[in-house]
Design a protein around this motif. Sequence first.
Motif, PDB file in Angstrom:
ATOM      1  N   VAL A  34       0.824  -1.209   0.000  1.00  0.00           N
ATOM      2  CA  VAL A  34       0.000   0.000   0.000  1.00  0.00           C
ATOM      3  C   VAL A  34       0.857   1.258   0.000  1.00  0.00           C
ATOM      4  O   VAL A  34       0.782   2.071  -0.921  1.00  0.00           O
ATOM      5  CB  VAL A  34      -0.971   0.013   1.207  1.00  0.00           C
ATOM      6  N   ALA A  35       1.663   1.444   1.054  1.00  0.00           N
ATOM      7  CA  ALA A  35       2.473   2.657   1.188  1.00  0.00           C
ATOM      8  C   ALA A  35       3.649   2.376   2.127  1.00  0.00           C
ATOM      9  O   ALA A  35       3.563   1.513   3.000  1.00  0.00           O
ATOM     10  CB  ALA A  35       1.639   3.818   1.722  1.00  0.00           C
ATOM     11  N   PRO A  36       4.736   3.129   1.962  1.00  0.00           N
ATOM     12  CA  PRO A  36       5.937   2.885   2.762  1.00  0.00           C
ATOM     13  C   PRO A  36       5.815   3.369   4.197  1.00  0.00           C
ATOM     14  O   PRO A  36       4.994   4.236   4.503  1.00  0.00           O
ATOM     15  CB  PRO A  36       7.012   3.690   2.021  1.00  0.00           C
ATOM     16  N   PRO A  37       6.682   2.840   5.056  1.00  0.00           N
ATOM     17  CA  PRO A  37       6.758   3.368   6.417  1.00  0.00           C
ATOM     18  C   PRO A  37       7.495   4.706   6.403  1.00  0.00           C
ATOM     19  O   PRO A  37       8.468   4.875   5.683  1.00  0.00           O
ATOM     20  CB  PRO A  37       7.584   2.309   7.151  1.00  0.00           C
ATOM     21  N   LEU A  38       7.010   5.634   7.185  1.00  0.00           N
ATOM     22  CA  LEU A  38       7.718   6.904   7.331  1.00  0.00           C
ATOM     23  C   LEU A  38       8.737   6.824   8.461  1.00  0.00           C
ATOM     24  O   LEU A  38       9.596   7.693   8.588  1.00  0.00           O
ATOM     25  CB  LEU A  38       6.724   8.046   7.557  1.00  0.00           C
ATOM     26  N   VAL A  39       8.647   5.788   9.261  1.00  0.00           N
ATOM     27  CA  VAL A  39       9.654   5.507  10.280  1.00  0.00           C
ATOM     28  C   VAL A  39      10.660   4.563   9.613  1.00  0.00           C
ATOM     29  O   VAL A  39      10.648   3.356   9.806  1.00  0.00           O
ATOM     30  CB  VAL A  39       9.030   4.887  11.550  1.00  0.00           C
ATOM     31  N   HIS A  40      11.457   5.162   8.764  1.00  0.00           N
ATOM     32  CA  HIS A  40      12.471   4.443   7.982  1.00  0.00           C
ATOM     33  C   HIS A  40      13.558   5.454   7.635  1.00  0.00           C
ATOM     34  O   HIS A  40      13.279   6.645   7.450  1.00  0.00           O
ATOM     35  CB  HIS A  40      11.853   3.869   6.710  1.00  0.00           C
ATOM     36  N   ARG A  41      14.778   5.000   7.529  1.00  0.00           N
ATOM     37  CA  ARG A  41      15.915   5.892   7.250  1.00  0.00           C
ATOM     38  C   ARG A  41      15.740   6.695   5.957  1.00  0.00           C
ATOM     39  O   ARG A  41      16.307   7.774   5.829  1.00  0.00           O
ATOM     40  CB  ARG A  41      17.212   5.101   7.220  1.00  0.00           C
ATOM     41  N   THR A  42      14.961   6.188   5.039  1.00  0.00           N
ATOM     42  CA  THR A  42      14.716   6.938   3.804  1.00  0.00           C
ATOM     43  C   THR A  42      14.141   8.319   4.092  1.00  0.00           C
ATOM     44  O   THR A  42      14.396   9.266   3.367  1.00  0.00           O
ATOM     45  CB  THR A  42      13.750   6.159   2.891  1.00  0.00           C
ATOM     46  N   TYR A  43      13.369   8.441   5.170  1.00  0.00           N
ATOM     47  CA  TYR A  43      12.688   9.702   5.469  1.00  0.00           C
ATOM     48  C   TYR A  43      13.354  10.495   6.589  1.00  0.00           C
ATOM     49  O   TYR A  43      12.743  11.415   7.137  1.00  0.00           O
ATOM     50  CB  TYR A  43      11.208   9.426   5.787  1.00  0.00           C
ATOM     51  N   GLU A  44      14.635  10.151   6.905  1.00  0.00           N
ATOM     52  CA  GLU A  44      15.334  10.916   7.936  1.00  0.00           C
ATOM     53  C   GLU A  44      15.466  12.371   7.478  1.00  0.00           C
ATOM     54  O   GLU A  44      15.474  12.668   6.281  1.00  0.00           O
ATOM     55  CB  GLU A  44      16.684  10.289   8.268  1.00  0.00           C
ATOM     56  N   PRO A  45      15.561  13.285   8.430  1.00  0.00           N
ATOM     57  CA  PRO A  45      15.576  14.708   8.097  1.00  0.00           C
ATOM     58  C   PRO A  45      16.656  15.131   7.103  1.00  0.00           C
ATOM     59  O   PRO A  45      16.430  16.042   6.308  1.00  0.00           O
ATOM     60  CB  PRO A  45      15.800  15.386   9.451  1.00  0.00           C
ATOM     61  N   SER A  46      17.807  14.465   7.101  1.00  0.00           N
ATOM     62  CA  SER A  46      18.860  14.890   6.173  1.00  0.00           C
ATOM     63  C   SER A  46      18.571  14.470   4.731  1.00  0.00           C
ATOM     64  O   SER A  46      19.214  14.962   3.817  1.00  0.00           O
ATOM     65  CB  SER A  46      20.214  14.315   6.607  1.00  0.00           C
ATOM     66  N   HIS A  47      17.608  13.585   4.530  1.00  0.00           N
ATOM     67  CA  HIS A  47      17.274  13.177   3.162  1.00  0.00           C
ATOM     68  C   HIS A  47      15.921  13.741   2.725  1.00  0.00           C
ATOM     69  O   HIS A  47      15.783  14.210   1.607  1.00  0.00           O
ATOM     70  CB  HIS A  47      17.281  11.655   3.018  1.00  0.00           C
ATOM     71  N   HIS A  48      14.929  13.643   3.570  1.00  0.00           N
ATOM     72  CA  HIS A  48      13.616  14.226   3.307  1.00  0.00           C
ATOM     73  C   HIS A  48      13.337  15.228   4.427  1.00  0.00           C
ATOM     74  O   HIS A  48      12.858  14.846   5.495  1.00  0.00           O
ATOM     75  CB  HIS A  48      12.524  13.151   3.266  1.00  0.00           C
ATOM     76  N   GLY A  49      13.666  16.477   4.159  1.00  0.00           N
ATOM     77  CA  GLY A  49      13.439  17.526   5.144  1.00  0.00           C
ATOM     78  C   GLY A  49      11.960  17.748   5.381  1.00  0.00           C
ATOM     79  O   GLY A  49      11.098  17.214   4.670  1.00  0.00           O
ATOM     80  N   ASP A  50      11.654  18.539   6.386  1.00  0.00           N
ATOM     81  CA  ASP A  50      10.265  18.789   6.750  1.00  0.00           C
ATOM     82  C   ASP A  50       9.452  19.342   5.581  1.00  0.00           C
ATOM     83  O   ASP A  50       8.288  18.974   5.394  1.00  0.00           O
ATOM     84  CB  ASP A  50      10.196  19.744   7.933  1.00  0.00           C
ATOM     85  N   ALA A  51      10.048  20.194   4.780  1.00  0.00           N
ATOM     86  CA  ALA A  51       9.333  20.785   3.638  1.00  0.00           C
ATOM     87  C   ALA A  51       8.927  19.727   2.614  1.00  0.00           C
ATOM     88  O   ALA A  51       7.921  19.898   1.911  1.00  0.00           O
ATOM     89  CB  ALA A  51      10.191  21.851   2.977  1.00  0.00           C
TER      90      ALA A  51
END
Length: 151
Positions: A86-103
């Motif tokens: 369905v959809a990925p976990p957001l609690v995953h290193r892919t979404y850490e702040p240095s890669h996917h910032g808050d914006a």
Amino acid sequence: MNKTYLFAASGVVLAGGLLWLASTPDTGGMGHDMTPPDTSQLAQGAAIVQVRMPAELDAKAQMGERAFEAACAACHGAAAAGQNGVAPPLVHRTYEPSHHGDAAFLMAVQNGVRSHHWKFGDMPPVSGLTASDVGNIVAYVRALQRENGIE
């Protein structure tokens, strides 16, 4: 003559930098692993990651939790653990702040996202969320990430 020397020196520095990059061990890039976990043994819709919940959430993250449950959990799963197929976990290193910032979260909500790290298909825009709502959701996701060792 000075321009020629400067140009040659720049080339040497550039070549040295490229050689250094080529010889540096791959650490997954900037501390995060872009390889999605193997989900082949998980049932359709099962949580992709196990998420430890923080003992407490601040007021902003509490509002974000409510907004996440209302607008995001149907796809990204309870506590942002993802849902297989369905959809990925957001609690995953892919979404850490240095890669996917808050914006990036606000842009995803407003514009949708083309599939690029995971094979779940494109994420459509999400209507009904304000920038403030998304800010609260990000506070919640970041609290979950920190509790799970993702800084």
